[in-house]
Design a protein around this motif. Structure first.
Motif, PDB file in Angstrom:
ATOM      1  N   PRO A  90     -36.572 -22.611 -27.059  1.00  0.00           N
ATOM      2  CA  PRO A  90     -35.276 -23.247 -27.684  1.00  0.00           C
ATOM      3  C   PRO A  90     -34.089 -22.639 -27.130  1.00  0.00           C
ATOM      4  N   LEU A  91     -33.954 -21.307 -26.981  1.00  0.00           N
ATOM      5  CA  LEU A  91     -33.011 -20.535 -27.040  1.00  0.00           C
ATOM      6  C   LEU A  91     -32.519 -20.461 -25.408  1.00  0.00           C
ATOM      7  N   GLN A  92     -33.118 -20.966 -24.493  1.00  0.00           N
ATOM      8  CA  GLN A  92     -32.783 -20.818 -23.053  1.00  0.00           C
ATOM      9  C   GLN A  92     -31.789 -22.021 -22.767  1.00  0.00           C
ATOM     10  N   PRO A  93     -30.546 -21.841 -22.181  1.00  0.00           N
ATOM     11  CA  PRO A  93     -29.695 -22.783 -21.829  1.00  0.00           C
ATOM     12  C   PRO A  93     -30.198 -23.924 -21.072  1.00  0.00           C
ATOM     13  N   LYS A  94     -29.787 -25.264 -21.134  1.00  0.00           N
ATOM     14  CA  LYS A  94     -30.282 -26.218 -20.440  1.00  0.00           C
ATOM     15  C   LYS A  94     -29.685 -26.330 -19.218  1.00  0.00           C
ATOM     16  N   PRO A  95     -30.209 -26.550 -17.836  1.00  0.00           N
ATOM     17  CA  PRO A  95     -29.589 -26.431 -16.604  1.00  0.00           C
ATOM     18  C   PRO A  95     -28.523 -27.880 -16.650  1.00  0.00           C
ATOM     19  N   PRO A  96     -27.434 -27.644 -16.102  1.00  0.00           N
ATOM     20  CA  PRO A  96     -26.684 -28.811 -16.014  1.00  0.00           C
ATOM     21  C   PRO A  96     -26.982 -29.758 -14.796  1.00  0.00           C
ATOM     22  N   TYR A  97     -27.929 -30.625 -15.132  1.00  0.00           N
ATOM     23  CA  TYR A  97     -28.484 -31.553 -14.056  1.00  0.00           C
ATOM     24  C   TYR A  97     -27.813 -32.361 -13.354  1.00  0.00           C
ATOM     25  N   PHE A  98     -26.910 -33.148 -13.818  1.00  0.00           N
ATOM     26  CA  PHE A  98     -25.824 -34.040 -13.693  1.00  0.00           C
ATOM     27  C   PHE A  98     -24.774 -33.422 -12.527  1.00  0.00           C
ATOM     28  N   ILE A  99     -24.332 -32.120 -13.073  1.00  0.00           N
ATOM     29  CA  ILE A  99     -23.445 -31.358 -12.254  1.00  0.00           C
ATOM     30  C   ILE A  99     -24.129 -31.051 -11.119  1.00  0.00           C
ATOM     31  N   ASN A 100     -25.398 -30.403 -11.205  1.00  0.00           N
ATOM     32  CA  ASN A 100     -26.012 -29.964  -9.994  1.00  0.00           C
ATOM     33  C   ASN A 100     -26.189 -31.043  -8.779  1.00  0.00           C
ATOM     34  N   CYS A 101     -26.590 -32.174  -9.350  1.00  0.00           N
ATOM     35  CA  CYS A 101     -26.931 -33.319  -8.467  1.00  0.00           C
ATOM     36  C   CYS A 101     -25.492 -33.724  -7.800  1.00  0.00           C
ATOM     37  N   LEU A 102     -24.480 -33.815  -8.456  1.00  0.00           N
ATOM     38  CA  LEU A 102     -22.958 -34.386  -8.162  1.00  0.00           C
ATOM     39  C   LEU A 102     -22.738 -33.305  -6.935  1.00  0.00           C
ATOM     40  N   LYS A 103     -22.818 -31.901  -7.240  1.00  0.00           N
ATOM     41  CA  LYS A 103     -22.421 -31.111  -6.359  1.00  0.00           C
ATOM     42  C   LYS A 103     -23.464 -31.018  -4.735  1.00  0.00           C
ATOM     43  N   ALA A 104     -24.568 -31.306  -5.142  1.00  0.00           N
ATOM     44  CA  ALA A 104     -25.586 -31.532  -4.013  1.00  0.00           C
ATOM     45  C   ALA A 104     -25.193 -32.788  -3.058  1.00  0.00           C
ATOM     46  N   PHE A 105     -24.865 -33.895  -3.734  1.00  0.00           N
ATOM     47  CA  PHE A 105     -24.444 -35.297  -3.250  1.00  0.00           C
ATOM     48  C   PHE A 105     -23.069 -34.980  -2.459  1.00  0.00           C
ATOM     49  N   VAL A 106     -22.264 -34.464  -3.129  1.00  0.00           N
ATOM     50  CA  VAL A 106     -20.933 -34.182  -2.353  1.00  0.00           C
ATOM     51  C   VAL A 106     -20.840 -33.518  -1.188  1.00  0.00           C
ATOM     52  N   VAL A 107     -21.641 -32.013  -1.220  1.00  0.00           N
ATOM     53  CA  VAL A 107     -21.718 -31.173  -0.272  1.00  0.00           C
ATOM     54  C   VAL A 107     -22.545 -31.675   0.953  1.00  0.00           C
ATOM     55  N   GLY A 108     -23.653 -32.260   0.551  1.00  0.00           N
ATOM     56  CA  GLY A 108     -24.490 -33.106   1.757  1.00  0.00           C
ATOM     57  C   GLY A 108     -24.092 -34.389   2.224  1.00  0.00           C
ATOM     58  N   GLY A 109     -23.301 -34.624   1.491  1.00  0.00           N
ATOM     59  CA  GLY A 109     -22.507 -35.957   2.166  1.00  0.00           C
ATOM     60  C   GLY A 109     -21.386 -35.590   3.104  1.00  0.00           C
ATOM     61  N   PHE A 110     -20.643 -34.361   2.678  1.00  0.00           N
ATOM     62  CA  PHE A 110     -19.561 -33.651   3.616  1.00  0.00           C
ATOM     63  C   PHE A 110     -20.168 -33.188   4.983  1.00  0.00           C
ATOM     64  N   ILE A 111     -21.352 -32.725   4.752  1.00  0.00           N
ATOM     65  CA  ILE A 111     -22.112 -32.178   6.063  1.00  0.00           C
ATOM     66  C   ILE A 111     -22.179 -33.448   7.027  1.00  0.00           C
ATOM     67  N   CYS A 112     -22.871 -34.488   6.177  1.00  0.00           N
ATOM     68  CA  CYS A 112     -23.058 -35.795   7.195  1.00  0.00           C
ATOM     69  C   CYS A 112     -21.774 -36.256   7.557  1.00  0.00           C
ATOM     70  N   VAL A 113     -20.485 -36.191   6.893  1.00  0.00           N
ATOM     71  CA  VAL A 113     -19.251 -36.798   7.480  1.00  0.00           C
ATOM     72  C   VAL A 113     -18.937 -35.828   8.674  1.00  0.00           C
ATOM     73  N   ILE A 114     -19.094 -34.729   8.497  1.00  0.00           N
ATOM     74  CA  ILE A 114     -18.797 -33.828   9.614  1.00  0.00           C
ATOM     75  C   ILE A 114     -19.703 -34.190  10.799  1.00  0.00           C
ATOM     76  N   GLY A 115     -21.154 -34.408  10.656  1.00  0.00           N
ATOM     77  CA  GLY A 115     -21.771 -35.098  11.725  1.00  0.00           C
ATOM     78  C   GLY A 115     -21.309 -36.205  12.305  1.00  0.00           C
ATOM     79  N   GLU A 116     -20.789 -37.234  11.462  1.00  0.00           N
ATOM     80  CA  GLU A 116     -20.325 -38.562  12.224  1.00  0.00           C
ATOM     81  C   GLU A 116     -19.116 -38.276  12.774  1.00  0.00           C
ATOM     82  N   ALA A 117     -17.986 -37.458  12.230  1.00  0.00           N
ATOM     83  CA  ALA A 117     -16.913 -36.994  13.113  1.00  0.00           C
ATOM     84  C   ALA A 117     -17.275 -36.532  14.368  1.00  0.00           C
ATOM     85  N   LEU A 118     -18.098 -35.614  14.425  1.00  0.00           N
ATOM     86  CA  LEU A 118     -18.646 -35.142  15.648  1.00  0.00           C
ATOM     87  C   LEU A 118     -19.180 -36.337  16.578  1.00  0.00           C
TER      88      LEU A 118
END
Length: 151
Positions: free
Chosen positions: A16-44
């Motif tokens: 109970p004393l351990q902090p809860k991981p920010p799942y939503f923020i982590n998923c959002l970061k992964a989605f945005v960065v992964g999507g940006f890498i894919c956008v770079i691929g599309e631009a290439l």
């Protein structure tokens, strides 16, 4: 040394004393960065199709090679690791994540020399992926061939 029961009791006590991981923020970061890498691929892809007259069938090869080169260079100068710490799974987009894994394994052992350090450890992680990919391609190819004959 604590017994297994003591370790489990301690783990339950501090849970109970351990902090809860920010799942939503982590998923959002992964989605945005992964999507940006894919956008770079599309631009290439658009770049290669426009300026080098590649077709849609064969533009994937230079695009993948360029993404691998960029990821390897960013790993070499230490930037890709920071992207990975920020984005988590978003930086593990297959081509760039694979390039990062290969380059990281090689860089870890560069103090041992080019042949015994870098070359020997270059495919330590990638070797299993390459072998599994080749075997999987063979198996799926044979299944496809069997379906083609039967149908």
């Amino acid at each position: 040394m604590a017994t297994k029961e003591q370790q489990q009791a301690y783990a339950e006590k501090i849970k109970p004393l351990q902090p809860k991981p920010p799942y939503f923020i982590n998923c959002l970061k992964a989605f945005v960065v992964g999507g940006f890498i894919c956008v770079i691929g599309e631009a290439l892809q658009k770049f290669y199709m426009t300026y080098f007259n590649f077709t849609t069938e064969n533009v994937g090869n230079p695009t993948s090679a360029t993404l691998i080169l960029i990821a390897a260079l960013l790993t070499g100068i230490g930037v890709y690791d920071k992207i990975g710490q920020f984005a988590g799974a978003g930086s593990a987009v297959p081509v760039t994540g694979f390039a990062n894994a290969v380059t990281s394994a090689a860089l870890e052992h560069r103090s041992e020399g080019i042949v015994l350090g870098v070359a020997t450890n270059l495919f330590k992680i990638a070797g299993a992926v390459i072998v599994f990919g080749a075997v999987a391609a063979y198996v799926f190819g044979m299944i496809r061939y069997a379906f083609k004959i039967l149908l």
